[in-house]
Design a protein around this motif. Structure first.
Motif, PDB file in Angstrom:
ATOM      1  N   ALA A   1       0.836  -1.204   0.000  1.00 56.04           N
ATOM      2  CA  ALA A   1       0.000   0.000   0.000  1.00 56.04           C
ATOM      3  C   ALA A   1       0.874   1.258   0.000  1.00 56.04           C
ATOM      4  N   TYR A   2       0.695   2.135   0.985  1.00 53.16           N
ATOM      5  CA  TYR A   2       1.432   3.399   1.038  1.00 53.16           C
ATOM      6  C   TYR A   2       2.937   3.161   1.045  1.00 53.16           C
ATOM      7  N   ASN A   3       3.363   2.108   1.741  1.00 55.13           N
ATOM      8  CA  ASN A   3       4.783   1.762   1.808  1.00 55.13           C
ATOM      9  C   ASN A   3       5.408   1.635   0.422  1.00 55.13           C
ATOM     10  N   LYS A   4       4.708   0.982  -0.489  1.00 55.85           N
ATOM     11  CA  LYS A   4       5.237   0.803  -1.846  1.00 55.85           C
ATOM     12  C   LYS A   4       5.356   2.141  -2.564  1.00 55.85           C
ATOM     13  N   SER A   5       4.402   3.025  -2.350  1.00 55.97           N
ATOM     14  CA  SER A   5       4.410   4.309  -3.051  1.00 55.97           C
ATOM     15  C   SER A   5       5.556   5.210  -2.610  1.00 55.97           C
ATOM     16  N   VAL A   6       6.116   4.961  -1.412  1.00 55.20           N
ATOM     17  CA  VAL A   6       7.247   5.773  -0.946  1.00 55.20           C
ATOM     18  C   VAL A   6       8.565   5.019  -1.093  1.00 55.20           C
ATOM     19  N   GLY A   7       8.559   3.952  -1.884  1.00 57.22           N
ATOM     20  CA  GLY A   7       9.801   3.250  -2.202  1.00 57.22           C
ATOM     21  C   GLY A   7      10.147   2.081  -1.321  1.00 57.22           C
ATOM     22  N   GLY A   8       9.213   1.621  -0.496  1.00 57.02           N
ATOM     23  CA  GLY A   8       9.472   0.459   0.347  1.00 57.02           C
ATOM     24  C   GLY A   8       9.394  -0.839  -0.434  1.00 57.02           C
ATOM     25  N   ALA A   9       9.938  -1.895   0.148  1.00 53.97           N
ATOM     26  CA  ALA A   9       9.917  -3.216  -0.481  1.00 53.97           C
ATOM     27  C   ALA A   9       8.590  -3.919  -0.209  1.00 53.97           C
ATOM     28  N   ILE A  10       8.201  -4.808  -1.107  1.00 55.60           N
ATOM     29  CA  ILE A  10       7.038  -5.666  -0.880  1.00 55.60           C
ATOM     30  C   ILE A  10       7.521  -6.930  -0.174  1.00 55.60           C
ATOM     31  N   ILE A  11       6.910  -7.225   0.971  1.00 57.38           N
ATOM     32  CA  ILE A  11       7.337  -8.343   1.816  1.00 57.38           C
ATOM     33  C   ILE A  11       6.205  -9.368   1.902  1.00 57.38           C
ATOM     34  N   SER A  12       6.538 -10.619   1.763  1.00 60.98           N
ATOM     35  CA  SER A  12       5.551 -11.686   1.921  1.00 60.98           C
ATOM     36  C   SER A  12       5.036 -11.713   3.355  1.00 60.98           C
ATOM     37  N   PRO A  13       3.730 -11.914   3.554  1.00 61.68           N
ATOM     38  CA  PRO A  13       3.188 -12.012   4.917  1.00 61.68           C
ATOM     39  C   PRO A  13       3.603 -13.286   5.641  1.00 61.68           C
ATOM     40  N   GLU A  14       4.389 -14.131   4.993  1.00 64.95           N
ATOM     41  CA  GLU A  14       4.976 -15.277   5.689  1.00 64.95           C
ATOM     42  C   GLU A  14       6.005 -14.817   6.717  1.00 64.95           C
TER      43      GLU A  14
END
Length: 269
Positions: A163-176
């Protein structure tokens, strides 16, 4: 089984909610219960499910959620608006199956001496200043890590990483992974001021504390909820002991959701 429906105000969502309510009332195996449900059906999109999560937050460990999306595909919604009967059939044959995701624990201390607050986020929490540059210390496990200067910080769960994290350049992390991610918003980096300049991901046995230089004129969010007009002394983020549970009648794999949402259907050639 006790079932509740949480819908947004859209015409399509209201129509779907009415169909669901009628079918639940006519079922011999299901009982509509908005106060003490075992299953909460969210009708709308991810924003509606976030609202449903906070509405039933006090009994989160006793509830499983199901999402029906009435617009674009969401990350928390597995069912479409034309699949009401299929969902009711699954509810009637429920055997307790579920999948769970980590949540973000937020503990806030205030400078005015008032009581501290504890909140839980499904997606993320952000801290920004109303105007000007936000300056704050960032501690990891009570040890100083860096002094941040910039527009703000976003602290996200793995599912909230899209969500917002991705829009500010964060990584996508698996919920595992039970992880907390901190991403910077427009940090100031030059020969005088310096931050790491990249997202930080911490494990479940660590925590992050943010201490603003100026406790006043900050805006703190917890998903779509807002905390302001209180002088913030410190905020501590960690993985919550609680989790959110979804009834796993039909559950789309996380990376399939990511592909569908951000890449889309395309030919292999």
């Amino acid at each position: 089984m006790r079932v509740s429906i949480y819908s947004n105000d859209g015409s399509t969502s209201n129509e779907v909610a009415s169909q669901l309510k009628e079918k639940i009332d006519n079922s011999s195996k299901l009982q509509y219960d908005g106060l003490n449900p075992q299953i909460v059906i969210s009708v709308g999109g991810d924003g509606t499910l976030l609202s449903a999560f906070h509405h039933y937050n006090d009994s989160i460990n006793n509830i499983r959620f199901v999402g029906i999306h009435t617009g674009h595909l969401g990350f928390y919604t597995d069912w479409r608006d034309y699949e009401v009967q299929q969902l009711v059939d699954s509810l009637e044959n429920d055997n307790g199956q579920s999948v769970s995701y980590p949540l973000l624990s937020i503990n806030i201390n205030y400078k005015d001496g008032g009581p501290s607050d504890s909140m839980v986020a499904l997606n993320e929490s952000t801290l920004k200043r109303i105007n000007g540059t936000m300056v704050t210390d960032i501690n990891i496990k009570n040890e100083f890590f860096e002094k941040f200067r910039g527009d703000g910080l976003c602290v996200a769960t793995p599912t909230g990483s899209t969500a917002y994290n991705k829009s500010v350049g964060g990584a996508i992390i698996s919920p595992e992974f039970d992880a907390v991610q901190v991403s910077e918003m427009a940090s100031i980096n030059n020969r005088v001021f310096r931050t790491l300049g990249s997202p930080i991901i911490i494990p479940p046995d660590e925590w992050i504390t943010i201490i603003p230089d100026n406790p006043y004129h900050n805006i703190l969010t917890c998903d779509q909820l807002v905390v302001q007009n209180r002088p913030i002394q410190s905020i501590t983020y960690s993985i919550s002991n609680d989790r959110i549970y979804f009834a796993q009648y039909r559950h789309t794999h996380f990376w399939k959701r990511v592909s569908n949402s951000f890449i889309g259907v395309h030919d292999n050639d």
